[in-house]
Write a protein that holds these residues in place. Structure first.
Motif, PDB file in Angstrom:
ATOM      1  N   GLU A  42       3.141  18.140  31.309  1.00 20.09           N
ATOM      2  CA  GLU A  42       2.361  17.364  30.342  1.00 20.09           C
ATOM      3  C   GLU A  42       1.827  18.260  29.229  1.00 20.09           C
ATOM      4  N   LYS A  43       1.379  19.443  29.610  1.00 22.75           N
ATOM      5  CA  LYS A  43       0.880  20.400  28.625  1.00 22.75           C
ATOM      6  C   LYS A  43       1.983  20.816  27.662  1.00 22.75           C
ATOM      7  N   LYS A  90       0.463  11.470  12.331  1.00 27.26           N
ATOM      8  CA  LYS A  90       0.137  10.710  13.545  1.00 27.26           C
ATOM      9  C   LYS A  90      -1.008   9.722  13.311  1.00 27.26           C
ATOM     10  N   ASP A 101       1.283  18.464  35.618  1.00 32.05           N
ATOM     11  CA  ASP A 101       0.270  18.860  34.637  1.00 32.05           C
ATOM     12  C   ASP A 101       0.826  19.903  33.680  1.00 32.05           C
ATOM     13  N   SER A 142       4.945  17.806  21.089  1.00 28.62           N
ATOM     14  CA  SER A 142       4.593  16.725  20.164  1.00 28.62           C
ATOM     15  C   SER A 142       3.882  17.269  18.940  1.00 28.62           C
ATOM     16  N   ASP A 143       2.989  18.224  19.159  1.00 27.11           N
ATOM     17  CA  ASP A 143       2.275  18.842  18.045  1.00 27.11           C
ATOM     18  C   ASP A 143       3.245  19.572  17.121  1.00 27.11           C
ATOM     19  N   ASN A 177       4.696  19.068  26.973  1.00 24.77           N
ATOM     20  CA  ASN A 177       5.036  17.905  26.156  1.00 24.77           C
ATOM     21  C   ASN A 177       4.050  17.716  25.007  1.00 24.77           C
ATOM     22  N   GLU A 178       2.766  17.940  25.268  1.00 23.68           N
ATOM     23  CA  GLU A 178       1.761  17.826  24.218  1.00 23.68           C
ATOM     24  C   GLU A 178       1.990  18.876  23.140  1.00 23.68           C
ATOM     25  N   GLU A 179       2.309  20.100  23.571  1.00 21.36           N
ATOM     26  CA  GLU A 179       2.588  21.162  22.614  1.00 21.36           C
ATOM     27  C   GLU A 179       3.830  20.825  21.784  1.00 21.36           C
TER      28      GLU A 179
END
Length: 255
Positions: free
Chosen positions: A41-42, A117, A38, A48-49, A44-46
């Motif tokens: 994942e957090k 995106k 988790d 990507s942003d 990775n999301e940051e």
């Protein structure tokens, strides 16, 4: 000597306890592993942003450079038709009739949405021509939720006798049923067939449009590569012909 049968249940009980302990430790490890996943994942999301932010920033930096390139291209006759026809994949998309229409192609534009995106669009600009009324044809790819892509395209206003539903119809003198003859033809894999394909949200998921991606990622980023390819081929062909002439002359002299 007779074995003490009373010890067997204790061994069995210990085995059960050990198994329960192992299961508990395994469950705890899995829970800790999930917490780490988790956290990753957090991150990775940051990431990507951040990547999207950088991409948007550089899209703004690229735009005036692309505009400058477009101005130069205007001074080069048949630049985009030549580059398109010289591309090893895109050239196969053009039928003979498509190639006639592409002689009127003046410019190509690929534009990402402000929020990259969410999608992008590809526009083809044409000079006035005998085939259709439009001067700009645009195909748009919008990325929706859950990996779904919505595709929309300009509805082409074909001139009389130039109907198209699954390819470009050849104009025939005195034949007013051109559209019907197109329906019966098998030219359903040309450029305008691809362009006119619209896919709605409920019809396709994770749409992969190879043609659009090649135009966006390859042709648009460096069209000069393919324009030069055509020039190089012509130069190479000319050299071969010249060499062939010289060889034949030498043969004649030898004879």
């Amino acid at each position: 000597m007779v074995a003490d049968k009373g010890k067997k249940p204790k061994i069995a009980e210990k085995t059960v306890e050990d198994a329960e302990q192992i299961d508990a430790e395994l469950l705890l490890s899995i829970e800790k592993m999930q917490e780490v996943q988790d956290e990753l994942e957090k991150i990775n999301e940051e990431a990507s942003d951040k990547v999207l932010e950088v991409e948007q920033k550089y899209n703004e930096i690229r735009k005036p450079v692309y505009d400058k390139r477009n101005e130069i291209i205007k001074s080069i006759p048949d630049f985009w038709p030549t580059a398109f026809l010289s591309h090893p994949v895109l050239s196969d998309l053009l039928t003979e009739e498509d190639q006639k229409i592409f002689k009127h192609l003046t410019s190509l534009e690929v534009e990402d949405f402000k929020d990259v995106k969410l999608g992008y669009s590809i526009s083809f600009n044409f000079s006035p021509n005998p085939y259709f009324e439009d001067t700009k044809l645009t195909k748009t790819f919008t990325f929706l939720d859950e990996g779904t892509t919505k595709v929309t395209a300009t509805s082409i206003k074909w001139k009389e006798g130039m109907g198209v539903s699954n390819g470009v119809c050849r104009e025939k003198k005195g034949n007013k049923r051109c559209h019907d003859s197109c329906e019966d033809s098998h030219e359903d894999d040309g450029f305008f067939s691809w362009f006119s394909e619209n896919q709605q949200k409920d019809e396709v998921e994770e749409l992969h449009d190879e043609v659009a991606e090649i135009i966006r990622e390859d042709l648009w980023t460096n069209p000069l590569t393919y324009f030069n390819n055509d020039a190089d081929e012509e130069e190479s062909s000319g050299d071969e012909e010249e060499n062939g002439t010289d060889d034949s002359e030498e043969d004649d002299e030898g004879n």
